[in-house]
Motif scaffolding. Sequence first.
Motif, PDB file in Angstrom:
ATOM      1  N   ASN A  71      -2.689   3.476  -6.568  1.00 11.16           N
ATOM      2  CA  ASN A  71      -2.839   4.716  -5.620  1.00 11.16           C
ATOM      3  C   ASN A  71      -1.614   5.345  -6.104  1.00 11.16           C
ATOM      4  N   PRO A  72      -1.616   6.814  -6.591  1.00 12.99           N
ATOM      5  CA  PRO A  72      -0.368   7.625  -7.007  1.00 12.99           C
ATOM      6  C   PRO A  72       0.428   8.222  -5.852  1.00 12.99           C
ATOM      7  N   MET A  73      -0.264   7.877  -4.629  1.00 10.10           N
ATOM      8  CA  MET A  73       0.442   8.183  -3.426  1.00 10.10           C
ATOM      9  C   MET A  73       1.247   7.142  -2.972  1.00 10.10           C
ATOM     10  N   ALA A  74       1.056   5.921  -3.163  1.00  3.87           N
ATOM     11  CA  ALA A  74       1.813   4.490  -2.907  1.00  3.87           C
ATOM     12  C   ALA A  74       3.203   4.745  -3.430  1.00  3.87           C
ATOM     13  N   HIS A  75       4.249   4.567  -2.574  1.00  2.10           N
ATOM     14  CA  HIS A  75       5.524   4.864  -3.094  1.00  2.10           C
ATOM     15  C   HIS A  75       6.173   3.570  -3.526  1.00  2.10           C
ATOM     16  N   ALA A  76       6.568   3.278  -4.836  1.00  2.00           N
ATOM     17  CA  ALA A  76       7.106   2.088  -5.304  1.00  2.00           C
ATOM     18  C   ALA A  76       8.687   2.158  -4.755  1.00  2.00           C
ATOM     19  N   HIS A  77       9.341   1.244  -4.604  1.00  2.00           N
ATOM     20  CA  HIS A  77      10.631   1.265  -4.240  1.00  2.00           C
ATOM     21  C   HIS A  77      11.256   2.086  -3.056  1.00  2.00           C
ATOM     22  N   ARG A  78      10.394   2.412  -2.323  1.00  2.00           N
ATOM     23  CA  ARG A  78      10.727   3.186  -1.031  1.00  2.00           C
ATOM     24  C   ARG A  78      10.368   2.651   0.161  1.00  2.00           C
ATOM     25  N   ALA A  79       9.346   3.218   0.855  1.00  3.98           N
ATOM     26  CA  ALA A  79       9.156   2.544   2.120  1.00  3.98           C
ATOM     27  C   ALA A  79       8.566   1.366   2.021  1.00  3.98           C
ATOM     28  N   ARG A  80       8.853   0.598   3.106  1.00  2.90           N
ATOM     29  CA  ARG A  80       8.154  -0.867   3.241  1.00  2.90           C
ATOM     30  C   ARG A  80       7.709  -1.230   4.376  1.00  2.90           C
ATOM     31  N   ILE A  81       7.284  -2.206   4.677  1.00  2.00           N
ATOM     32  CA  ILE A  81       6.468  -2.862   5.981  1.00  2.00           C
ATOM     33  C   ILE A  81       7.106  -3.918   6.627  1.00  2.00           C
ATOM     34  N   SER A  82       7.416  -3.851   7.884  1.00  2.00           N
ATOM     35  CA  SER A  82       7.771  -5.051   8.693  1.00  2.00           C
ATOM     36  C   SER A  82       6.628  -5.262   9.786  1.00  2.00           C
ATOM     37  N   ALA A  83       6.384  -6.391   9.929  1.00  2.00           N
ATOM     38  CA  ALA A  83       5.381  -6.890  10.817  1.00  2.00           C
ATOM     39  C   ALA A  83       6.040  -7.926  11.842  1.00  2.00           C
ATOM     40  N   PRO A 313       7.979   8.893   2.021  1.00  2.00           N
ATOM     41  CA  PRO A 313       7.972   8.747   3.517  1.00  2.00           C
ATOM     42  C   PRO A 313       9.410   8.845   3.949  1.00  2.00           C
ATOM     43  N   LEU A 314       9.633   9.062   5.299  1.00  2.00           N
ATOM     44  CA  LEU A 314      11.218   9.322   5.518  1.00  2.00           C
ATOM     45  C   LEU A 314      11.706   8.032   6.100  1.00  2.00           C
ATOM     46  N   THR A 315      11.016   6.913   6.282  1.00  2.40           N
ATOM     47  CA  THR A 315      11.552   5.592   6.611  1.00  2.40           C
ATOM     48  C   THR A 315      10.516   4.775   6.307  1.00  2.40           C
ATOM     49  N   SER A 316      10.802   3.454   6.466  1.00  5.48           N
ATOM     50  CA  SER A 316       9.951   2.381   6.621  1.00  5.48           C
ATOM     51  C   SER A 316       9.205   2.356   7.807  1.00  5.48           C
ATOM     52  N   VAL A 317       8.159   1.317   7.923  1.00  2.44           N
ATOM     53  CA  VAL A 317       7.085   1.286   8.796  1.00  2.44           C
ATOM     54  C   VAL A 317       7.315  -0.227   9.577  1.00  2.44           C
ATOM     55  N   GLY A 318       7.236  -0.240  10.732  1.00  4.34           N
ATOM     56  CA  GLY A 318       7.271  -1.440  11.410  1.00  4.34           C
ATOM     57  C   GLY A 318       6.084  -1.636  12.307  1.00  4.34           C
ATOM     58  N   PHE A 319       5.101  -2.470  11.992  1.00  3.61           N
ATOM     59  CA  PHE A 319       3.838  -2.801  12.775  1.00  3.61           C
ATOM     60  C   PHE A 319       4.274  -3.675  13.809  1.00  3.61           C
TER      61      PHE A 319
END
Length: 666
Positions: A71-83, A313-319
């Motif tokens: 998906n071209p909107m999925a940003h590589a090497h930028r926003a990440r996910i914590s859970a 994205p401005l930051t990463s995301v924490g679920f």
Amino acid sequence: MRPTRRTVLTAAAAAALTALRPAPAAPDLQPHASFWFPDTLLSWDPRTDPDLPFNRATVPLASRFTPPPPNPMAHAHRARISALVSFAPTSGNPSQGSPTADHYALTHWAYLDELVFWGGSAGEGLILAPTAPVIDAAHRNGVPVLGTVFLPPAAYGGQLRWTRDLLRRGTDGDFPVAGKLLTVAREYGFDGWFLNAETGGGDAALAADMRDFVAFLRDHGHPLRVTWYDAMAVSGDIAWQNELNDNNAPFFRAADSMFLNFGWNRPGLVSSAGLARGLGRDPYELWAGVDVEARGWDTRVDWEALLPPDGPPLTSVGFYRPEWTWKAAPAGERAPAAFHRRDDRFWSGAALDPARPAPGPGTWRPPAAFVADRSTLTALPFATTFNTGHGLAWYERGRVTSTAAWNHLGLQDRLPGRRWVIRTDGARPDVGFDFADAWRGGSSLLVTGSGAPATTELYAARLPLTEATVAELAHRTDPGSGAVRVELAVALAEEQPYPFTYVPVATLPAGGGTGWTTASVRLGALLRGRSGGTAYALGIRLAAPDGGPVRWRLGELALHDGTPPAPRPPTAPAVTASSTAADGTAALRLAWGPPAPRRGAGRPRHYEVHQVLPGGERRFLGGTCGHAYYVPVLSRTAGEPATCLEVRAVDELYTASAPAPVTFHW
């Protein structure tokens, strides 16, 4: 993180899991996840901890890479996910799985950059170490795992003295509890700590001590990670900022990352990202908290603030608590296959297509819509049996060797990271994990459709190929299926969409009457005269040559350059403790040593324990990646005076060693 949310969930989770967990035959032998208060941790000694062998993870943290996202909107090497995930209550959480398939079997590791083993409470313990199965599964997929230090609000049992106990300095000025936290992480094999200080009443001096404590952990624990939760401010009081600012920046500077409280907004995130850069830090070291505990994908989130349409994205995301997909499942959707369909929707979107997640304004944005997935498939041999880490039975080469339900994430395979990228000019087939039949473990991959040619992308990879490389498949058609033509899809270039080349595997007959069949195909012809190449993606293309429906399942996919020798058997297996219950069953603690080295053999992937039945049949009792295993229920057969158990080492291609026997005398 807020007290009301945490308290209600903890009570509900405890009640639910207590109802689901069968009573063990010998509770005194059952090892559990470890937890402490600060003062009790000081007295913990790994040399005298009888449960440590059951809690010690052994799978190293795998390296991973980022393939081109579909998906071209999925940003590589930028926003990440914590859970932040609570797999079970703080206390009473079995160290090595339990006899139920009703478990949060997390599989979407490809989108995660960090997993926090969430828990802790005033009534149980404040410091919680992750269990070995969670660590081993995460590490196999390149995901670091953090334990939790939770200092609860005073209104819900928190006591300021526990904060002071945590931060007490030794005569040398260091922090004894911090030293113990580092020892726990290294002994148990996980990657750091999540610090959540929410007990109010402190002052600036206490906050300064906390900052120094965080810095001590980070500096002395390298490469262990420290994540700070946005609660305590530099004043020492509890004041959630919902952004990075001067009130919490000292803690961020001391830590590796910070989990922002859930009330963030666009101006605050813009300011936070700018301040992080001004401190010389990556703004993606900030996790913008998204609380999905109560409503999951119906959670109201200002995605446009976090994910501007005109930039990254401005930051990463924490679920916070994505296990909602399991805990909140309605009746009929707690079964393993239904759970995975719900979980796939959370991570991939309602269309279950990471290439086209198509989020609408104000709706759920699945991670596949904005975060690039990662993969650890970089070396041969590679094999998967699509085992999700829980099941309704245990299978070996298509035969049931245990009818008991089970869960153990350490036995989970590396699973497809993109669920599901499919190419077809016809109707899109249905793809998912199924638990009604398996080649090995507890599950297989089931594809059902109309029969039009369809390619299902399974793995992004960077696997080296040579003229000797062989691909092996175990597959079958099910009753009701027409004949199915099967081809292996291999991409030799790393671009999107993957330029697949198709290798014929077999045409299976209709109806599934022949059961499981295995096939082996050489991939050297793909290299077109070159001495080597790289497989950048693996997939399957199915079609119905007679135009009938497709109901096809894949039980194993393996690639290798020649089968390596089987590992040697484990050494010196022994029953280290046992107890007999009133119903005549026994509980055992087993231990063994690693196999002696064998030239050409890889390190064991895991170990399996079987009971030898009269007549020579074997019953699967369980498995683990470590060197100790707890058997909760061993049933005596036909009044036998002794029962023979066998422990085997299993390698990456699921080749088992010769058995190492051990006898239990009744």
